[in-house]
Design an enzyme around this catalytic site. Structure first.
Site, PDB file in Angstrom:
ATOM      1  N   GLU A   1      -5.659  -8.487   0.861  1.00 31.15           N
ATOM      2  CA  GLU A   1      -6.334  -8.069   2.094  1.00 31.15           C
ATOM      3  C   GLU A   1      -7.794  -7.753   1.806  1.00 31.15           C
ATOM      4  OE1 GLU A   1      -4.534  -4.909   4.405  1.00 31.15           O
ATOM      5  OE2 GLU A   1      -2.512  -5.663   4.010  1.00 31.15           O
TER       6      GLU A   1
ATOM      7  N   GLU B   1       0.804  -1.224   0.000  1.00 28.84           N
ATOM      8  CA  GLU B   1       0.000   0.000   0.000  1.00 28.84           C
ATOM      9  C   GLU B   1       0.838   1.276   0.000  1.00 28.84           C
ATOM     10  OE1 GLU B   1      -2.898   0.006   3.133  1.00 28.84           O
ATOM     11  OE2 GLU B   1      -3.990  -1.682   2.278  1.00 28.84           O
TER      12      GLU B   1
END
Ligand code: PNW
Length: 446
Positions: A353, A172
């Site tokens: 995720e 991320e």
């Protein structure tokens, strides 16, 4: 064979990689052991006022000592894939130089344990725990950090490359940019938007250099970026909202996707930042060629949609979870998966995720009834199944998270695990969602 099965359920492709995910600083603890150096998250969490209740990752779920028990939990769940991250300061205490053998040995033991249990590893090289020594030299604002990252990655590939079939570079990058450098509620806690997009470029550069390092190392594993993608929708049907949503999507998604898959930053974002931005001045000839080095897979992390108003603000349309930034919208999973396949081609996709925090407290009999998590996962699995049916090459799905853990600025208050952790005793208890997930895996579907 992703059709409905005879009971009317939804069957996933054969060998679908049902998994769960964690990250090093969130679960390992053992902050001072075996030569581990300090990371920006040690510094940040030990700074008064930065995390809820002053929580730190010093002990966390003590996974560094309890990994064998945690491996047994994974087997009990029937996991086929486990995504974890490697702690850079365990491998290089100060972020450079000869790798620390004791740090490498820990991950070797973990990988051996996964291998023995038939669980495929997926290793993230960087999940936010930058060595503090590198931060002291400017961190991700300093282009040299990308070079240091490539050296670290090279050391890891050479030491562990025989055991890892799939690598993820940077977890991320957008969250580092936004939470770390714009809003300041993650390490290093800066509020400097001009610096933030230079950081974005250096994170992307680090990604590309690591891809090149893997190829050069001769290790056979696959590699790709791990991006949290947010489907952006206009809050109303005005032309202003449509235009604002397009630009918002540029900052949330295309900045990271286009640079890797198209070798260019999106023109609208570059124009919005302006030709004299620190980022624009930091991009050198050849950088985008490095950033767009061919990857083998795209890791997608999906949590929430974003609704954008004509003024460029955001509004909520759906109920939120305990995380106030998260609106529960399973359709967003379908939208983002089909969109990346449409816009970026048929690169194999893994979901690395997806999950939510629930206010999980053990009942009088000690069981934990996280019905909200079961509903959430069921609806998101169904949305992913529809995406597969419509042609998305989705290989695996990792629930965030295997264990309750240190949820960054929220400390231990938010519980994201399939498995409950009693932080006083470090006892683990499978929540209802864990028992349910085991059945999903066993049936290969819903
Ligand atoms: C991810 N958002 O962060 C991280 O990769 C995990 O370490 C973290 O524990 C998990 O999600 C839960 O928060 C995110 O604002 C942070 O949409 C923010 C967002 C999404 C993911």
């Amino acid at each position: 064979n992703t059709d409905a099965d005879p009971d009317g359920g939804l069957r996933f492709p054969d060998n679908f990689g049902w998994g769960a995910a964690t990250s090093a600083y969130q679960i390992e603890g053992a902050a001072k052991e075996d030569g581990r150096g300090e990371s920006v998250w040690d510094t940040f969490s030990h700074t008064p006022g930065r995390t809820r209740n002053g929580d730190t990752g010093d002990v966390a779920a003590d996974h560094y000592h309890r990994y064998a028990q945690d491996l047994d939990l994974m087997r009990e769940l029937g996991l086929r894939s486990y995504r974890f991250s490697i702690s850079w300061p365990r491998i290089q205490a100060d972020g450079s130089g000869r790798p620390n053998q004791r740090g490498l040995d820990f991950y070797r033991r973990l990988l051996d344990g996964l291998h023995e249990r038939g669980i495929a590893p997926m290793a993230t090289l960087f999940h936010w725990d930058l060595p503090q020594a590198l931060q002291d030299d400017g961190g991700w604002e300093n282009r040299d950090t990308a070079e240091r990252f490539a050296d670290y990655a090279d050391a890891v590939f050479r030491a562990l490359g025989d055991r890892v079939p799939a690598w993820l570079t940077i977890n991320e990058p957008k969250t580092v940019v936004q939470n770390g450098y714009i809003w300041g509620h993650h390490a290093p806690g800066h509020r400097d938007e001009a610096a933030a997009y230079l950081v974005a470029h250096h994170l992307q550069l680090a990604h590309g250099l690591a891809v090149q390092a893997l190829r050069a190392s001769g290790a056979s594993g696959r590699i790709g970026p791990a991006l949290n993608l947010h489907p952006c929708y206009p809050a109303d049907d005005s032309a202003e909202a449509a235009a604002a949503t397009r630009l918002y999507d540029g900052y949330e998604n295309r900045l990271y996707l286009d640079s890797v898959f198209k070798g260019e930053y999106p023109q609208d974002v570059l124009a919005d930042l302006g030709p004299d931005s620190r980022m624009a001045r930091g991009v050198r000839d050849g950088d985008l060629k490095i950033i767009s080095s061919p990857v083998d897979l795209l890791a997608v992390q999906y949590y929430t949609p974003i609704y954008v108003t004509g003024g460029g603000g955001t509004v909520r349309k759906w109920p939120t979870s305990e995380a106030e930034w998260q609106q529960i919208y399973p359709e967003g999973m379908y939208d983002i998966l089909t969109r990346v396949t449409r816009d970026y081609g048929r690169v194999p996709i893994t979901i690395t995720e997806n999950g939510l925090p629930c206010p999980d407290t053990p009942g009088p009999d000690g069981t934990i009834d996280d019905a909200g998590r079961v509903n959430f996962l069921r609806d998101h699995f169904a949305a992913a199944h529809r995406a597969v049916r419509d042609g998305v090459p989705l290989e695996s799905y990792h629930v965030w998270s295997l264990l309750d853990n240190f949820e960054w600025a929220e400390g231990y208050d938010q519980r994201w695990g399939l498995v409950y952790v009693d932080y006083a005793s470090q006892r683990r208890v499978l929540k209802r969602s864990a028992h349910w997930y085991r059945e999903v895996i066993r049936r290969n579907g819903l």
